[in-house]
Design a protein around this motif. Structure first.
Motif, PDB file in Angstrom:
ATOM      1  N   TRP A 182      11.809   3.963 -14.079  1.00  0.00           N
ATOM      2  CA  TRP A 182      10.546   3.628 -13.422  1.00  0.00           C
ATOM      3  C   TRP A 182      10.356   2.114 -13.343  1.00  0.00           C
ATOM      4  O   TRP A 182       9.744   1.609 -12.392  1.00  0.00           O
ATOM      5  N   ASN A 183      10.890   1.408 -14.300  1.00  0.00           N
ATOM      6  CA  ASN A 183      10.786  -0.044 -14.272  1.00  0.00           C
ATOM      7  C   ASN A 183      11.541  -0.623 -13.063  1.00  0.00           C
ATOM      8  O   ASN A 183      11.015  -1.463 -12.321  1.00  0.00           O
ATOM      9  N   ILE A 184      12.765  -0.145 -12.847  1.00  0.00           N
ATOM     10  CA  ILE A 184      13.557  -0.602 -11.704  1.00  0.00           C
ATOM     11  C   ILE A 184      12.944  -0.079 -10.399  1.00  0.00           C
ATOM     12  O   ILE A 184      12.915  -0.790  -9.381  1.00  0.00           O
ATOM     13  N   THR A 185      12.440   1.142 -10.430  1.00  0.00           N
ATOM     14  CA  THR A 185      11.822   1.714  -9.233  1.00  0.00           C
ATOM     15  C   THR A 185      10.655   0.854  -8.764  1.00  0.00           C
ATOM     16  O   THR A 185      10.503   0.566  -7.567  1.00  0.00           O
ATOM     17  N   ALA A 186       9.822   0.418  -9.722  1.00  0.00           N
ATOM     18  CA  ALA A 186       8.672  -0.424  -9.378  1.00  0.00           C
ATOM     19  C   ALA A 186       9.125  -1.730  -8.732  1.00  0.00           C
ATOM     20  O   ALA A 186       8.543  -2.185  -7.733  1.00  0.00           O
ATOM     21  N   LYS A 187      10.177  -2.347  -9.279  1.00  0.00           N
ATOM     22  CA  LYS A 187      10.671  -3.606  -8.720  1.00  0.00           C
ATOM     23  C   LYS A 187      11.246  -3.399  -7.315  1.00  0.00           C
ATOM     24  O   LYS A 187      11.036  -4.229  -6.423  1.00  0.00           O
ATOM     25  N   ARG A 188      11.939  -2.270  -7.101  1.00  0.00           N
ATOM     26  CA  ARG A 188      12.542  -2.030  -5.792  1.00  0.00           C
ATOM     27  C   ARG A 188      11.462  -1.756  -4.745  1.00  0.00           C
ATOM     28  O   ARG A 188      11.566  -2.200  -3.591  1.00  0.00           O
ATOM     29  N   ILE A 189      10.427  -1.002  -5.122  1.00  0.00           N
ATOM     30  CA  ILE A 189       9.343  -0.736  -4.179  1.00  0.00           C
ATOM     31  C   ILE A 189       8.626  -2.032  -3.836  1.00  0.00           C
ATOM     32  O   ILE A 189       8.253  -2.273  -2.675  1.00  0.00           O
ATOM     33  N   ASP A 190       8.424  -2.876  -4.844  1.00  0.00           N
ATOM     34  CA  ASP A 190       7.832  -4.197  -4.584  1.00  0.00           C
ATOM     35  C   ASP A 190       8.629  -4.958  -3.527  1.00  0.00           C
ATOM     36  O   ASP A 190       8.067  -5.505  -2.570  1.00  0.00           O
ATOM     37  N   LYS A 191       9.932  -4.968  -3.688  1.00  0.00           N
ATOM     38  CA  LYS A 191      10.786  -5.697  -2.752  1.00  0.00           C
ATOM     39  C   LYS A 191      10.759  -5.069  -1.367  1.00  0.00           C
ATOM     40  O   LYS A 191      10.725  -5.785  -0.348  1.00  0.00           O
ATOM     41  N   LEU A 192      10.765  -3.731  -1.296  1.00  0.00           N
ATOM     42  CA  LEU A 192      10.721  -3.045  -0.002  1.00  0.00           C
ATOM     43  C   LEU A 192       9.448  -3.392   0.755  1.00  0.00           C
ATOM     44  O   LEU A 192       9.469  -3.593   1.976  1.00  0.00           O
ATOM     45  N   ILE A 193       8.346  -3.457   0.043  1.00  0.00           N
ATOM     46  CA  ILE A 193       7.071  -3.780   0.700  1.00  0.00           C
ATOM     47  C   ILE A 193       7.043  -5.251   1.113  1.00  0.00           C
ATOM     48  O   ILE A 193       6.589  -5.593   2.212  1.00  0.00           O
ATOM     49  N   GLN A 194       7.562  -6.125   0.264  1.00  0.00           N
ATOM     50  CA  GLN A 194       7.574  -7.550   0.591  1.00  0.00           C
ATOM     51  C   GLN A 194       8.451  -7.841   1.807  1.00  0.00           C
ATOM     52  O   GLN A 194       8.158  -8.755   2.588  1.00  0.00           O
ATOM     53  N   THR A 195       9.532  -7.084   1.969  1.00  0.00           N
ATOM     54  CA  THR A 195      10.428  -7.286   3.118  1.00  0.00           C
ATOM     55  C   THR A 195      10.047  -6.403   4.300  1.00  0.00           C
ATOM     56  O   THR A 195      10.796  -6.324   5.280  1.00  0.00           O
ATOM     57  N   ASP A 196       8.922  -5.716   4.220  1.00  0.00           N
ATOM     58  CA  ASP A 196       8.394  -4.891   5.308  1.00  0.00           C
ATOM     59  C   ASP A 196       9.357  -3.754   5.671  1.00  0.00           C
ATOM     60  O   ASP A 196       9.564  -3.431   6.835  1.00  0.00           O
ATOM     61  N   ARG A 197       9.933  -3.115   4.642  1.00  0.00           N
ATOM     62  CA  ARG A 197      10.862  -2.008   4.867  1.00  0.00           C
ATOM     63  C   ARG A 197      10.407  -0.715   4.210  1.00  0.00           C
ATOM     64  O   ARG A 197      11.168   0.239   4.142  1.00  0.00           O
ATOM     65  N   TYR A 198       9.177  -0.689   3.739  1.00  0.00           N
ATOM     66  CA  TYR A 198       8.696   0.519   3.062  1.00  0.00           C
ATOM     67  C   TYR A 198       8.065   1.499   4.039  1.00  0.00           C
ATOM     68  O   TYR A 198       8.333   2.699   3.997  1.00  0.00           O
ATOM     69  N   LEU A 199       7.227   1.011   4.931  1.00  0.00           N
ATOM     70  CA  LEU A 199       6.556   1.872   5.902  1.00  0.00           C
ATOM     71  C   LEU A 199       7.266   1.808   7.243  1.00  0.00           C
ATOM     72  O   LEU A 199       7.780   0.764   7.639  1.00  0.00           O
ATOM     73  N   THR A 200       7.283   2.937   7.939  1.00  0.00           N
ATOM     74  CA  THR A 200       7.767   2.943   9.318  1.00  0.00           C
ATOM     75  C   THR A 200       6.671   2.371  10.217  1.00  0.00           C
ATOM     76  O   THR A 200       5.519   2.212   9.799  1.00  0.00           O
ATOM     77  N   ASP A 201       7.019   2.062  11.449  1.00  0.00           N
ATOM     78  CA  ASP A 201       6.020   1.541  12.384  1.00  0.00           C
ATOM     79  C   ASP A 201       4.884   2.534  12.586  1.00  0.00           C
ATOM     80  O   ASP A 201       3.715   2.151  12.677  1.00  0.00           O
ATOM     81  N   GLU A 202       5.211   3.816  12.652  1.00  0.00           N
ATOM     82  CA  GLU A 202       4.179   4.830  12.833  1.00  0.00           C
ATOM     83  C   GLU A 202       3.277   4.899  11.614  1.00  0.00           C
ATOM     84  O   GLU A 202       2.048   5.040  11.736  1.00  0.00           O
ATOM     85  N   GLU A 203       3.849   4.794  10.430  1.00  0.00           N
ATOM     86  CA  GLU A 203       3.035   4.819   9.207  1.00  0.00           C
ATOM     87  C   GLU A 203       2.135   3.594   9.116  1.00  0.00           C
ATOM     88  O   GLU A 203       0.990   3.687   8.653  1.00  0.00           O
ATOM     89  N   LYS A 204       2.635   2.465   9.572  1.00  0.00           N
ATOM     90  CA  LYS A 204       1.786   1.266   9.595  1.00  0.00           C
ATOM     91  C   LYS A 204       0.591   1.476  10.511  1.00  0.00           C
ATOM     92  O   LYS A 204      -0.537   1.080  10.191  1.00  0.00           O
ATOM     93  N   ARG A 205       0.850   2.085  11.655  1.00  0.00           N
ATOM     94  CA  ARG A 205      -0.236   2.345  12.598  1.00  0.00           C
ATOM     95  C   ARG A 205      -1.269   3.275  11.977  1.00  0.00           C
ATOM     96  O   ARG A 205      -2.485   3.055  12.098  1.00  0.00           O
ATOM     97  N   GLN A 206      -0.810   4.312  11.288  1.00  0.00           N
ATOM     98  CA  GLN A 206      -1.726   5.251  10.650  1.00  0.00           C
ATOM     99  C   GLN A 206      -2.531   4.572   9.546  1.00  0.00           C
ATOM    100  O   GLN A 206      -3.738   4.810   9.406  1.00  0.00           O
ATOM    101  N   MET A 207      -1.875   3.728   8.753  1.00  0.00           N
ATOM    102  CA  MET A 207      -2.577   3.013   7.686  1.00  0.00           C
ATOM    103  C   MET A 207      -3.667   2.113   8.269  1.00  0.00           C
ATOM    104  O   MET A 207      -4.768   2.012   7.724  1.00  0.00           O
ATOM    105  N   GLU A 208      -3.350   1.463   9.384  1.00  0.00           N
ATOM    106  CA  GLU A 208      -4.331   0.589  10.022  1.00  0.00           C
ATOM    107  C   GLU A 208      -5.526   1.391  10.532  1.00  0.00           C
ATOM    108  O   GLU A 208      -6.675   0.958  10.400  1.00  0.00           O
ATOM    109  N   GLN A 209      -5.265   2.560  11.094  1.00  0.00           N
ATOM    110  CA  GLN A 209      -6.352   3.417  11.572  1.00  0.00           C
ATOM    111  C   GLN A 209      -7.243   3.870  10.415  1.00  0.00           C
ATOM    112  O   GLN A 209      -8.472   3.885  10.531  1.00  0.00           O
TER     113      GLN A 209
END
Length: 907
Positions: free
Chosen positions: A724-751
């Protein structure tokens, strides 16, 4: 002054209105359409209006990036109306004559009809259209044209009735309208086909044969006829092209055995001195032999674009069945790698990039204002000044040549390029299961077009893969446009990588099949049987989804003989029966009847994920002659495998498998947090559980998670555990590099964010209400019904009751899914005691959601109703009569969690 869009819309209307004014005008259009057979009618019309002599068109980006050809100075683009956006807009393509070659330009090659092709083409057309090949080629084409025109009319009869007004057709009765359409469409289809397949098509026609065409004298009726001719001709052209490509592949293999290295000279691989002005010198009569094939764009929308009056008749979903949008296909090819490890394309163009429908150009072409490459501003005398200078938007000719040469230099094999043997490992082993090789081999045996083979490759190869060979660790990522290859443990976003387009992969697989190095001898021998089993599986899935309204209706009655004994037995019996041509024909006819019935009344099926046109196509494929491949391999060459970093990252972007979990994870990690807080949050969010498809699209792969972390497993690979420690760091990096959400998911989050802000603003603006004073005279508020709490608990339990699971079966190469019911401890069964199986995870997930909603609706009965049922049952058993509920005033309701049902009590 009118805008450019208005000008070109007007040009389309004007050109359309003149098409049927004379035989010469109509046949001139058909000749252009024959060369542009992969474009829609609306696009063929625009090309004819501006460049009737065009032979091969593509967008600027594709000429530069993929074909390595530069657009010449002064070249005038052809404007097309692009309808894929909210509002129609213009995009531009250039003809091959507008481009120049470099020595590193990719070989262009359009198929041509030669004498040696006629016999195999006629046999293939007979297999597909059931029209005899005993007659001469032109007679066979005429018969096919009449049969398909009649079929088209029956399918579109109601739409065609709408285009009769103000045309000469208005004077005809129904029978004569049908006859007029068949005559007009058939002669036009025949002419368009022969214009591409013969030197002098006019020799096969008498001008009087085109008389019926003149009945179509309004824009609406002309567009309807043009759409029909374009759709049907395209289908015939596809079959001709697929046969020629398959024939040439076989001949190339034979020549390689007979002549060895002489083949390279024959294929033109040693001829690197291309003449820059070669295309300019080509005579019009040489087009059939010399004009080479570049991507002729498939329309992004199979429906005909109506004129300004809403005129055109739309093509049905069953027409031009493989014309789905390939948006962005060219943009992903920017690296332009050649087949394998960078070798030149074969001269016949098999599997090269130009077989792929042209991309949308990433918006760079459609949004630009001009249509001509020049160094000086100018106004076209016919456009009213509407053409604009394009040098501001496009590089100059010299700049293009420099960029093309620089790109070619960068594509030379480098230190990070992979050996061909390693690439072949990925092609043989990278499918979703071991049966993928049989599924892919079937496409080649059936003589499918490169376009269709590419579609199958995209389906079978997805996600990531890592292999270990003597050359080290290598990774691959199978994307939408092709395969990204790199050394090391990741490839998807690797800075140094090698790119293999799907067209090139298709070409290489064809070479491996020809050499007997793709699949084992057993797999090749069982390929046809595997296809029948897959088809039988799809047919039974469909049959078991019949709704109650089909009772007593004779649909798919041929299957009755093979019902019973369980789902695997039904598949086995039907699969064996499909080897008999009579049974195959009977099932095909039954499916045609069902297809028409389903189109008229979709309610005859409970669920609507079944691809009926695809099933019909597969039945027809079984009836066609298959090419045989042989191999001496008894097993596929092995390579060690591992789960790549790309697959791990992709698994993390799946979320926690709990509804709304991914959004909660994204929100948490988007805000400030400590590492310990992140680990605690993830443990709580994920809990203990798991799911199939742990590694995207890989059969029998799983993701499991518990208090220690996340574990991924995939056949042939060592398990990977991420704390879980490594998982948290990897998710952090995915979000920082804009690779966690798809374009459609970003649109839904914005809505969701915007809706939340609006709700908050509304609450702040709403005036506070004074609370009423409680007095003895005031009627006390009713206590909140306990049924609300019970029903909420019931709903939460229902979410966890049903699960999508893999079904392990050896009877089909298709991965199957079903819904597991924790309450019954087995696969969910419907009211008839039947289990529903699905070909894809999302279909099963859709079914699971329907089951949950259905169960929730059942659970939504109020506790009072449940209590009344209990009391009524008690009264009948004890007193012999039902309870009297006419006065419920003195009754309230409570509930127990254990019983989850209401209990009446007197106040």
């Amino acid at each position: 002054m009118a805008t450019k869009f208005e000008y070109y819309s007007s040009l389309a209307e004007e050109t359309s209105g003149k098409l049927t004014k004379s035989v010469d005008q109509w046949t001139a259009f058909l000749r252009t359409a024959g060369r542009m057979s992969k474009y829609s009618y609306a696009e063929q019309l625009m090309i004819f209006a501006q460049r009737p002599d065009a032979t091969a068109c593509a967008e600027y980006e594709l000429w530069n990036s993929t074909m390595r050809r530069y657009v010449k100075r002064g070249a005038k683009g052809i404007a097309l109306i692009d309808t894929r956006w909210d509002r129609p807009r213009l995009r531009y393509v250039f003809d091959v004559s507008d481009t120049g070659e470099r020595k590193n330009s990719r070989t262009l090659n359009r198929w041509e009809m030669r004498d040696e092709y006629v016999r195999p083409v006629q046999e293939a057309l007979e297999a597909v259209f059931d029209v005899s090949s005993a007659s001469p080629f032109d007679v066979q084409i005429e018969n096919i044209a009449r049969w398909t025109a009649d079929d088209y009319y029956q399918e579109h009869e109601y739409e065609l009735d709408d285009i009769v007004a103000e045309s000469y057709l208005e004077e005809y009765d129904d029978d004569n309208r049908r006859l007029s359409f068949i005559n007009a469409a058939a002669v036009s289809i025949k002419y368009e086909i022969l214009s591409r397949c013969t030197e002098e098509p006019d020799e096969y026609f008498d001008p009087d044969e085109f008389t019926a065409v003149f009945d179509y004298n309004t824009r609406k009726s002309i567009n309807a006829l043009g759409t029909a001719v374009s759709e049907i001709s395209s289908q015939i052209f596809r079959e001709i092209e697929a046969t020629i490509r398959s024939y040439e592949r076989s001949r190339r293999t034979e020549r390689s055995h007979d002549y060895g290295t002489e083949l390279y000279a024959e294929r033109g691989l040693s001829d690197s001195q291309h003449q820059t002005e070669r295309d300019r010198e080509r005579a019009a009569g040489q087009i059939r032999q010399d004009a080479q094939d570049v991507p002729e764009r498939t329309s992004p929308n199979p429906l005909q674009r109506p004129d300004t009056d809403g005129a055109a008749v739309p093509a049905s979903e069953g027409d031009r069945r493989d014309r789905t949008s390939q948006s962005g296909a060219a943009d992903g090819r920017a690296t332009g790698e050649e087949p394998g490890t960078g070798q030149s394309d074969a001269a016949d163009g098999m599997g090269t990039a130009h077989e792929q429908p042209e991309s949308a150009g990433g918006g760079t072409g459609a949004d630009r204002a001009g249509v001509q490459l020049t160094s000086n501003p100018f106004e076209d005398e016919n456009s009213g000044g509407r053409y604009e200078q394009m040098s501001f938007f496009f590089p100059t000719e010299a700049e293009q040549i420099e960029a093309i040469d620089r790109a070619a230099e960068s594509e030379k094999p480098s230190a990070f390029s992979l050996a061909q043997t390693d690439i072949d490992h990925f092609l043989r082993l990278g499918g979703r299961s071991d049966k993928s090789r049989m599924i892919i081999a079937a496409e080649y045996m059936e003589g499918k077009s490169t376009e269709k083979i590419v579609d199958t490759l995209r389906e079978e190869y997805r996600g990531g893969m890592g292999i270990l060979t003597d050359n080290g660790r290598m990774s691959a990522w199978f994307g939408e446009e092709g395969i990204i290859l790199a050394r090391g443990d990741h490839a998807r976003f690797a800075a140094q990588h090698q790119f293999l387009a799907w067209e090139d992969a298709a070409d290489r697989i064809g070479e491996l099949l020809d050499a007997g190095e793709f699949a084992t001898n057993v797999e090749l021998a069982e390929t046809a049987g595997n296809s029948r089993s897959d088809l039988a599986t799809s047919i039974w899935h469909l049959r078991h989804d019949f709704s109650d309204m089909t009772k007593g209706v004779p649909l798919l009655t041929t299957l009755d003989e093979y019902r019973g004994g369980g789902f695997p037995d039904e598949i086995e019996k039907l699969s064996a029966a499909l080897t008999d041509p009579d049974t195959l024909g009977a099932v095909t006819r039954d499916m045609l009847v069902f297809s028409a019935a389903y189109k008229n009344n979709p309610g005859i099926l409970r669920f609507h994920y079944h691809d009926v046109p695809k099933i019909l196509e597969q039945l027809q494929d079984l009836a066609a002659p298959w090419k045989e491949y042989t191999s001496e391999m008894t097993e596929v060459p092995k390579a060690g495998q591992f789960i790549t970093e790309d697959e791990i990252d992709y698994a993390l972007t799946y979320g926690s498998s709990v509804h709304g979990g991914k959004g909660r994870i994204y929100s948490f990690f988007s805000n400030a947090h400590q590492q310990k807080e992140a680990v605690s949050f993830l443990k709580d969010e994920y809990g203990i559980g798991g799911h199939s498809d742990g590694c995207i699209n890989k059969f029998m792969s799983y993701e499991n998670h518990d208090g220690k972390g996340i574990q991924l497993s995939k056949p042939g690979c060592s398990d990977v555990t991420i704390s879980w420690n490594i998982t948290a760091k990897r998710i952090d990096k995915l979000i920082q590099t804009d690779r966690y959400l798809t374009d459609e998911e970003k649109r839904q989050m914005e809505q969701i964010r915007e809706a939340h802000e609006e709700e908050t603003d509304a609450e702040m603006q709403e005036p506070k209400r004074e609370q009423p004073l409680e007095t003895e005279a005031q009627e006390p508020e009713l206590e909140q019904s306990p049924e609300t709490e019970v029903q909420e608990q019931e709903r939460e339990q229902l979410e966890d009751r049903f699960h999508v699971v893999d079904v392990d079966t050896e009877s089909s190469s298709q991965r199957m899914y079903a819904v597991w019911d924790d309450q019954s401890g087995g696969y969910h069964e419907d009211s008839d005691g039947l289990v529903s199986y699905f070909d894809s995870h999302w279909q099963a997930e859709e079914y699971r959601e329907e089951l949950i909603e259905s169960a929730k609706a059942l659970a939504s009965r109020s506790s009072l109703d449940k209590a009344k049922d209990l009391i009524n049952t008690y009264c009948v058993e004890e007193f012999g009569s039902e309870a009297d509920f006419t006065d419920m005033t003195p009754v309230s309701v409570s509930a127990t969690r254990r019983l989850q049902t209401g209990i009446c009590r007197l106040k």
